[in-house]
Write a protein that holds these residues in place. Structure first.
Motif, PDB file in Angstrom:
ATOM      1  N   CYS A 164      20.385  39.478  35.620  1.00 41.01           N
ATOM      2  CA  CYS A 164      19.218  39.000  34.860  1.00 41.01           C
ATOM      3  C   CYS A 164      17.940  39.688  35.344  1.00 41.01           C
ATOM      4  O   CYS A 164      17.654  39.703  36.542  1.00 41.01           O
ATOM      5  N   ASN A 165      17.172  40.237  34.399  1.00 42.46           N
ATOM      6  CA  ASN A 165      15.908  40.896  34.777  1.00 42.46           C
ATOM      7  C   ASN A 165      14.692  40.016  34.475  1.00 42.46           C
ATOM      8  O   ASN A 165      13.565  40.489  34.443  1.00 42.46           O
ATOM      9  N   CYS A 167      13.544  38.763  31.726  1.00 44.06           N
ATOM     10  CA  CYS A 167      12.718  39.191  30.583  1.00 44.06           C
ATOM     11  C   CYS A 167      12.200  37.993  29.779  1.00 44.06           C
ATOM     12  O   CYS A 167      11.219  38.101  29.056  1.00 44.06           O
ATOM     13  N   CYS A 170      15.657  34.745  26.410  1.00 49.56           N
ATOM     14  CA  CYS A 170      16.506  33.570  26.190  1.00 49.56           C
ATOM     15  C   CYS A 170      15.672  32.287  26.160  1.00 49.56           C
ATOM     16  O   CYS A 170      15.980  31.348  25.436  1.00 49.56           O
ATOM     17  N   CYS A 204      20.185  38.272  24.763  1.00 50.58           N
ATOM     18  CA  CYS A 204      20.083  38.877  26.104  1.00 50.58           C
ATOM     19  C   CYS A 204      20.309  40.399  26.021  1.00 50.58           C
ATOM     20  O   CYS A 204      21.319  40.851  25.498  1.00 50.58           O
TER      21      CYS A 204
HETATM   22  S1  SF4 Z   1      17.632  37.176  28.167  1.00 48.83           S
HETATM   23 FE1  SF4 Z   1      17.542  35.648  29.761  1.00 48.83          FE
HETATM   24  S2  SF4 Z   1      19.434  35.895  30.937  1.00 48.83           S
HETATM   25 FE2  SF4 Z   1      19.157  37.761  29.686  1.00 48.83          FE
HETATM   26  S3  SF4 Z   1      18.091  39.115  31.039  1.00 48.83           S
HETATM   27 FE3  SF4 Z   1      16.518  38.124  29.863  1.00 48.83          FE
HETATM   28  S4  SF4 Z   1      15.934  36.349  31.117  1.00 48.83           S
HETATM   29 FE4  SF4 Z   1      17.868  37.129  31.952  1.00 48.83          FE
END
Ligand code: SF4
Ligand code: SF4
Ligand SMILES: [Zn+2]
Length: 259
Positions: A164-165, A167, A170, A204
Motif C-alpha cells: 500500500c502506498n 494513495c 480506497c 486500488c
Molecule cells: S487504494 Fe488504498 S490500499 Fe490501494 S494503495 Fe491506495 S491507499 Fe493503499
C-alpha cells in the motif's frame, strides 16, 4: 437488535430469518364490524388500515385461534381481544389516531398513539367494533412481528502494508466510510459497516491490489427490528423454540416411518 453470529451455516441463518418473518405470531386486528361510517373512507380500506396497526402482544395469555380449546369461529377470551372505535368530528375536520381505539384488555393496545387512521370532515362519524387475534406472517403481513429482518456475511478486510502506498483512493470510493487515513497508511475504522461491494479493491492502483475484502466463513451480522408488538429478544427466542419444535416433529416422523 444487531447480533454477531458465528459458527452457523447460511441455511440455519436463513431458517431463523424466515421463521421470524412468517411464523412467530403477533396480534393484529382481524375482523371489523362497522356499525356506522359516514366518512369518505370505504369500510374495507378502514378495516385494512386498522389491521396494519401494530398491537402490543401477550403471547403467554392468548392462544392462536386454531389452537384454542374453544374451537369457535368467533373466538373466546383466550383467543380474541375486542377493541372499539367511536369518533365524531365536530365543526372542524379531524384526524383520528390510534389512541382513539379502546381495548377491553389494557395490555393489548396499539404500540403507538400516533398512527393516523382516517381524516374526517365536520359532523362525520365512525362507530365500529374490531377483533384482534394472534396470527402468523405467512398468512398476512400484518402478523409479522418484525419490520426488518436481514443478515449479511461478516466482512474481513486485509491491507497489505508493504504494497500500500497510502494513495487514499480506497478511502474516497468507499460508500460506507469504512476506511480512514492514519499516520502510517490506511486504517479500518468501521469494519461492520462494509457491504462487501469490492469498490476499494477495484480502485486500488497496485497489481495485485493492496487491499483484500472477503467474507468470514460461517459468520454473520443479523439485523432485527421489531414493529413493537414483541421485544426483539422474545422474537428471537420464539423463533428458536419454533425451530426446535420443527426438528422434534421431523424426528418423530422418521421414527414412525421406520417402525
Ligand atoms: S487504494 Fe488504498 S490500499 Fe490501494 S494503495 Fe491506495 S491507499 Fe493503499
Ligand atoms: S468493500 Fe465496499 S464497503 Fe467494504 S470497504 Fe471496500 S469499498 Fe467500502
Ligand atoms: Zn378461543
Amino acid at each position: 437488535m444487531r447480533l454477531l453470529v458465528r459458527g452457523v451455516s447460511v441455511a440455519l441463518m436463513n431458517t431463523a430469518r424466515r421463521i421470524m418473518l412468517s411464523e412467530v405470531p403477533c396480534m393484529a386486528i382481524d375482523e371489523v364490524v362497522i356499525i356506522e361510517n359516514s366518512s369518505i373512507i370505504h369500510n374495507e380500506i378502514l378495516a385494512h388500515r386498522l389491521g396494519l396497526i401494530p398491537l402490543k402482544t401477550d403471547l403467554d395469555s392468548y392462544n392462536l385461534p386454531e389452537e384454542c380449546p374453544c374451537k369457535s369461529e368467533f373466538g373466546c377470551n383466550l383467543c380474541r381481544v375486542a377493541l372499539t372505535l367511536e369518533v365524531e368530528a365536530g365543526e372542524n375536520t379531524m384526524t383520528v389516531y390510534s389512541e382513539a381505539l379502546r381495548s377491553e384488555n389494557p395490555n393489548i393496545t396499539p404500540i403507538s398513539d400516533k398512527v393516523p387512521i382516517v381524516k374526517m370532515a365536520p359532523n362525520q362519524k365512525i362507530r365500529l367494533e374490531a377483533y384482534a387475534r394472534l396470527g402468523k406472517g405467512k398468512k398476512h403481513a400484518k402478523w409479522q412481528p418484525v419490520s426488518a429482518c436481514a443478515y449479511k456475511h461478516l466482512p474481513q478486510i486485509k491491507i497489505n502494508k508493504k504494497k500500500c502506498n497510502a494513495c487514499g483512493k480506497c478511502i474516497e470510493i468507499c460508500p460506507k466510510r469504512v476506511l480512514v487515513k492514519a499516520e502510517k497508511g490506511i486504517e479500518i475504522q468501521k469494519p461492520l459497516d462494509c457491504t462487501l461491494c469490492q469498490d476499494c479493491v477495484d480502485v486500488c492502483p497496485q497489481n495485485p491490489p493492496a487491499i483484500e475484502v472477503s467474507e468470514e466463513e460461517n459468520s454473520f451480522i443479523f439485523n432485527i427490528e421489531s414493529t413493537g408488538a414483541l421485544s426483539v429478544e422474545r422474537i428471537v427466542l420464539e423463533a428458536l423454540k419454533i425451530l426446535d419444535k420443527k426438528y422434534e416433529d421431523f424426528l418423530n416422523q422418521i421414527a414412525v416411518e421406520g417402525q
